[in-house]
Design a protein around this motif. Sequence first.
Motif, PDB file in Angstrom:
ATOM      1  N   ASN A 240     -35.023  49.462  34.357  1.00 63.25           N
ATOM      2  CA  ASN A 240     -36.419  49.359  34.797  1.00 63.25           C
ATOM      3  C   ASN A 240     -37.352  48.995  33.647  1.00 63.25           C
ATOM      4  N   SER A 241     -37.077  49.546  32.467  1.00 60.53           N
ATOM      5  CA  SER A 241     -37.931  49.239  31.313  1.00 60.53           C
ATOM      6  C   SER A 241     -37.824  47.765  30.947  1.00 60.53           C
ATOM      7  N   LEU A 242     -36.606  47.210  31.024  1.00 67.43           N
ATOM      8  CA  LEU A 242     -36.440  45.792  30.713  1.00 67.43           C
ATOM      9  C   LEU A 242     -37.066  44.908  31.794  1.00 67.43           C
ATOM     10  N   LEU A 243     -37.039  45.357  33.028  1.00 67.61           N
ATOM     11  CA  LEU A 243     -37.696  44.601  34.094  1.00 67.61           C
ATOM     12  C   LEU A 243     -39.203  44.529  33.848  1.00 67.61           C
ATOM     13  N   ARG A 244     -39.806  45.655  33.470  1.00 63.09           N
ATOM     14  CA  ARG A 244     -41.250  45.665  33.200  1.00 63.09           C
ATOM     15  C   ARG A 244     -41.590  44.770  32.014  1.00 63.09           C
ATOM     16  N   ILE A 245     -40.782  44.877  30.959  1.00 64.71           N
ATOM     17  CA  ILE A 245     -41.032  44.052  29.769  1.00 64.71           C
ATOM     18  C   ILE A 245     -40.891  42.567  30.109  1.00 64.71           C
ATOM     19  N   ASN A 246     -39.834  42.233  30.846  1.00 62.04           N
ATOM     20  CA  ASN A 246     -39.610  40.824  31.165  1.00 62.04           C
ATOM     21  C   ASN A 246     -40.655  40.288  32.141  1.00 62.04           C
ATOM     22  N   ARG A 247     -41.153  41.140  33.027  1.00 61.11           N
ATOM     23  CA  ARG A 247     -42.216  40.711  33.940  1.00 61.11           C
ATOM     24  C   ARG A 247     -43.463  40.331  33.145  1.00 61.11           C
ATOM     25  N   SER A 248     -43.817  41.170  32.174  1.00 58.07           N
ATOM     26  CA  SER A 248     -44.967  40.876  31.328  1.00 58.07           C
ATOM     27  C   SER A 248     -44.733  39.607  30.521  1.00 58.07           C
ATOM     28  N   ARG A 249     -43.527  39.460  29.983  1.00 60.89           N
ATOM     29  CA  ARG A 249     -43.197  38.267  29.191  1.00 60.89           C
ATOM     30  C   ARG A 249     -43.283  37.009  30.044  1.00 60.89           C
ATOM     31  N   ASN A 250     -42.728  37.050  31.251  1.00 67.10           N
ATOM     32  CA  ASN A 250     -42.744  35.869  32.111  1.00 67.10           C
ATOM     33  C   ASN A 250     -44.153  35.498  32.560  1.00 67.10           C
TER      34      ASN A 250
ATOM     35  N   LEU B  78     -27.672  38.269  30.740  1.00 73.75           N
ATOM     36  CA  LEU B  78     -29.136  38.164  30.907  1.00 73.75           C
ATOM     37  C   LEU B  78     -29.576  38.523  32.330  1.00 73.75           C
ATOM     38  N   VAL B  79     -28.978  39.561  32.902  1.00 69.21           N
ATOM     39  CA  VAL B  79     -29.312  39.928  34.286  1.00 69.21           C
ATOM     40  C   VAL B  79     -29.756  41.384  34.426  1.00 69.21           C
ATOM     41  N   VAL B  80     -30.094  42.043  33.315  1.00 72.15           N
ATOM     42  CA  VAL B  80     -30.515  43.441  33.412  1.00 72.15           C
ATOM     43  C   VAL B  80     -31.775  43.598  34.281  1.00 72.15           C
ATOM     44  N   PRO B  81     -32.819  42.761  34.119  1.00 78.24           N
ATOM     45  CA  PRO B  81     -33.980  42.895  35.007  1.00 78.24           C
ATOM     46  C   PRO B  81     -33.620  42.702  36.478  1.00 78.24           C
ATOM     47  N   ALA B  82     -32.714  41.771  36.752  1.00 80.69           N
ATOM     48  CA  ALA B  82     -32.273  41.559  38.133  1.00 80.69           C
ATOM     49  C   ALA B  82     -31.565  42.797  38.670  1.00 80.69           C
ATOM     50  N   LEU B  83     -30.804  43.455  37.819  1.00 86.74           N
ATOM     51  CA  LEU B  83     -30.142  44.701  38.224  1.00 86.74           C
ATOM     52  C   LEU B  83     -31.162  45.769  38.584  1.00 86.74           C
ATOM     53  N   ALA B  84     -32.199  45.913  37.756  1.00 87.10           N
ATOM     54  CA  ALA B  84     -33.233  46.924  38.012  1.00 87.10           C
ATOM     55  C   ALA B  84     -33.880  46.683  39.368  1.00 87.10           C
TER      56      ALA B  84
END
Length: 361
Positions: free
Chosen positions: A69-79, A42-48
């Motif tokens: 990067n796509s997962l970071l954007r999605i997770n930012r919106s989710r959070n 569960l660290v893909v956004p952290a990697l981006a």
Amino acid sequence: LLAVSSILETIHSKGTSRFDFGKFKISDVFWSDFIDRAMDQLVVPALAYQIEKSQLSGVVPSLVERYCNSLLRINRSRNEQIAQEIILVAEALNNIGVVPLFLKGASGQLVNLYEDPGIRIMSDIDMLVQPKCIAQSIEQLKAIGYRSSSNLQHPYLQSVQTFIKNGAVAPVDLHHSILMRQHSKLIQAEEVFADAVVAKVGNVRFAVPNPTHQALINIAHAELHDRAYWYGDLPLRSLLDLCAIQNKYGDLVDWDSLETQFTKSGYTTAFNYHCLAADRFVGASIPRVGKNFVWAELLVRRAIFFLSRPRIKSIDSRIARVLMLLRQELSDSVLRKRLLKNMMTVIWWKRHLLKLLTASR
């Protein structure tokens, strides 16, 4: 996993940092496995976030970078949506005179533990209320559209029940205590409430654990609840959280007190393993690392050994799990009766035998 942790190692450093792959070559990295490991942890956004911060665009394949990067954007919106839900839940409880205390990922979002709100993936909203307020809190959650999930609860879990709501991004996990009953000697809910930090967003009041208790809860959940050191796991998300806590609060985290609490409760190895792993794999500057860490060092090396030997780890984890669960179920008269009742059913035996056979293949 070593490549993943190497990229994450300087995520909490100030300014722009250059990445160093250490003793292995970039050509040695299998990028599909790299993504699989990061997804599991569960660290893909952290990697981006770190790939951009460490100027690794020319090192990491562009497809991998775009995916992260796509997962970071999605997770930012989710959070951001989860943060709104946290405030709505807190506001509803304020209306009946309850100030909820948020734990783990939820507290991290509220105190801006990370530089980017999208870095940490959250699974639920962990929330603690005073025991006398549990019944009315449940009714208030139901009044704003939440309903109890159908998940069966272990009798000694720290959670009262998990609540879900149509349209809500994350469920609410309502706690009556910080840790499971067998680990409750480490810390009681009353202690956390007594030293909690109360804050406000607008007129909405909520509480979060103080910095030392944030670190304690982080270590306890990873090593006592999830048993990372028993199974030879390296829980990177949890290690990153501990690194973020230390980076944000510095000397406000009382490491001497933490070491004393874990030692008095019989959890010295769990404490040492987590601190050493955080120092070794995500670059946390934990003051206690290096003091009587011989056994923890051996366990970390065992975890590294397992990285390239998943079949051996699977067998080892299954044996460790049986021993841990057996010790847990035999530790209390209520649990012993529950175990005997379960052992009288065919379904129980089929489930556990199947897991043992699967692990040995």
